[in-house]
Design a protein around this motif. Sequence first.
Motif, PDB file in Angstrom:
ATOM      1  N   TRP A  80     -27.838  24.370  45.065  1.00 65.01           N
ATOM      2  CA  TRP A  80     -28.285  24.994  43.812  1.00 65.01           C
ATOM      3  C   TRP A  80     -28.153  26.513  43.874  1.00 65.01           C
ATOM      4  O   TRP A  80     -27.796  27.152  42.881  1.00 65.01           O
ATOM      5  CB  TRP A  80     -29.716  24.593  43.480  1.00 65.01           C
ATOM      6  CG  TRP A  80     -29.826  23.204  42.938  1.00 65.01           C
ATOM      7  CD1 TRP A  80     -30.388  22.130  43.543  1.00 65.01           C
ATOM      8  CD2 TRP A  80     -29.336  22.746  41.680  1.00 65.01           C
ATOM      9  NE1 TRP A  80     -30.285  21.024  42.737  1.00 65.01           N
ATOM     10  CE2 TRP A  80     -29.638  21.370  41.580  1.00 65.01           C
ATOM     11  CE3 TRP A  80     -28.669  23.349  40.616  1.00 65.01           C
ATOM     12  CZ2 TRP A  80     -29.303  20.599  40.476  1.00 65.01           C
ATOM     13  CZ3 TRP A  80     -28.332  22.574  39.505  1.00 65.01           C
ATOM     14  CH2 TRP A  80     -28.644  21.230  39.448  1.00 65.01           C
ATOM     15  N   ALA A  81     -28.438  27.080  45.047  1.00 66.48           N
ATOM     16  CA  ALA A  81     -28.277  28.530  45.207  1.00 66.48           C
ATOM     17  C   ALA A  81     -26.812  28.922  45.030  1.00 66.48           C
ATOM     18  O   ALA A  81     -26.499  29.943  44.402  1.00 66.48           O
ATOM     19  CB  ALA A  81     -28.795  28.972  46.573  1.00 66.48           C
ATOM     20  N   GLY A  82     -25.911  28.117  45.570  1.00 67.95           N
ATOM     21  CA  GLY A  82     -24.480  28.384  45.409  1.00 67.95           C
ATOM     22  C   GLY A  82     -24.044  28.333  43.962  1.00 67.95           C
ATOM     23  O   GLY A  82     -23.271  29.181  43.500  1.00 67.95           O
ATOM     24  N   ILE A  83     -24.535  27.341  43.228  1.00 69.22           N
ATOM     25  CA  ILE A  83     -24.212  27.262  41.803  1.00 69.22           C
ATOM     26  C   ILE A  83     -24.769  28.478  41.065  1.00 69.22           C
ATOM     27  O   ILE A  83     -24.107  29.051  40.201  1.00 69.22           O
ATOM     28  CB  ILE A  83     -24.738  25.947  41.196  1.00 69.22           C
ATOM     29  CG1 ILE A  83     -23.912  24.780  41.714  1.00 69.22           C
ATOM     30  CG2 ILE A  83     -24.700  25.986  39.671  1.00 69.22           C
ATOM     31  CD1 ILE A  83     -24.371  23.437  41.239  1.00 69.22           C
ATOM     32  N   GLY A  84     -25.975  28.885  41.424  1.00 67.20           N
ATOM     33  CA  GLY A  84     -26.570  30.069  40.798  1.00 67.20           C
ATOM     34  C   GLY A  84     -25.772  31.332  41.061  1.00 67.20           C
ATOM     35  O   GLY A  84     -25.527  32.130  40.146  1.00 67.20           O
ATOM     36  N   VAL A  85     -25.328  31.512  42.292  1.00 67.10           N
ATOM     37  CA  VAL A  85     -24.526  32.699  42.642  1.00 67.10           C
ATOM     38  C   VAL A  85     -23.199  32.679  41.887  1.00 67.10           C
ATOM     39  O   VAL A  85     -22.752  33.715  41.374  1.00 67.10           O
ATOM     40  CB  VAL A  85     -24.300  32.769  44.168  1.00 67.10           C
ATOM     41  CG1 VAL A  85     -23.251  33.803  44.527  1.00 67.10           C
ATOM     42  CG2 VAL A  85     -25.604  33.073  44.888  1.00 67.10           C
ATOM     43  N   ALA A  86     -22.569  31.516  41.808  1.00 68.76           N
ATOM     44  CA  ALA A  86     -21.304  31.412  41.074  1.00 68.76           C
ATOM     45  C   ALA A  86     -21.494  31.740  39.593  1.00 68.76           C
ATOM     46  O   ALA A  86     -20.689  32.468  39.000  1.00 68.76           O
ATOM     47  CB  ALA A  86     -20.717  30.012  41.239  1.00 68.76           C
ATOM     48  N   CYS A  87     -22.573  31.233  39.003  1.00 68.38           N
ATOM     49  CA  CYS A  87     -22.856  31.536  37.590  1.00 68.38           C
ATOM     50  C   CYS A  87     -23.130  33.021  37.382  1.00 68.38           C
ATOM     51  O   CYS A  87     -22.653  33.614  36.407  1.00 68.38           O
ATOM     52  CB  CYS A  87     -24.038  30.715  37.097  1.00 68.38           C
ATOM     53  SG  CYS A  87     -23.672  28.960  36.922  1.00 68.38           S
TER      54      CYS A  87
END
Length: 86
Positions: free
Chosen positions: A60-67
């Motif tokens: 989820w942190a990775g998705i947040g950083v990508a967004c």
Amino acid sequence: EILTKIIKFCICSAIGQSFIFYTIANFEPLVCTTVTTTRKIFSVLLSIFLKGHALNTQGWAGIGVACLGILGELEEKYSKSKKKAA
């Protein structure tokens, strides 16, 4: 049966590569990167919500950083176009 699946996969890959080439040729490479990253994010989210797959905190942190990265690129592009108009 397997040959049919391989042929379908090859056709889809060729069409995808054509879209990537078109995007790079008519826009800038950053647009292609943004479109590709956005597509991957939506693929992961669809997999999670439609198929019931799980994602840990790091995911989820990775998705947040990508967004956040995509939003940062959009904000920068928007502010540059706003300055040119002024």
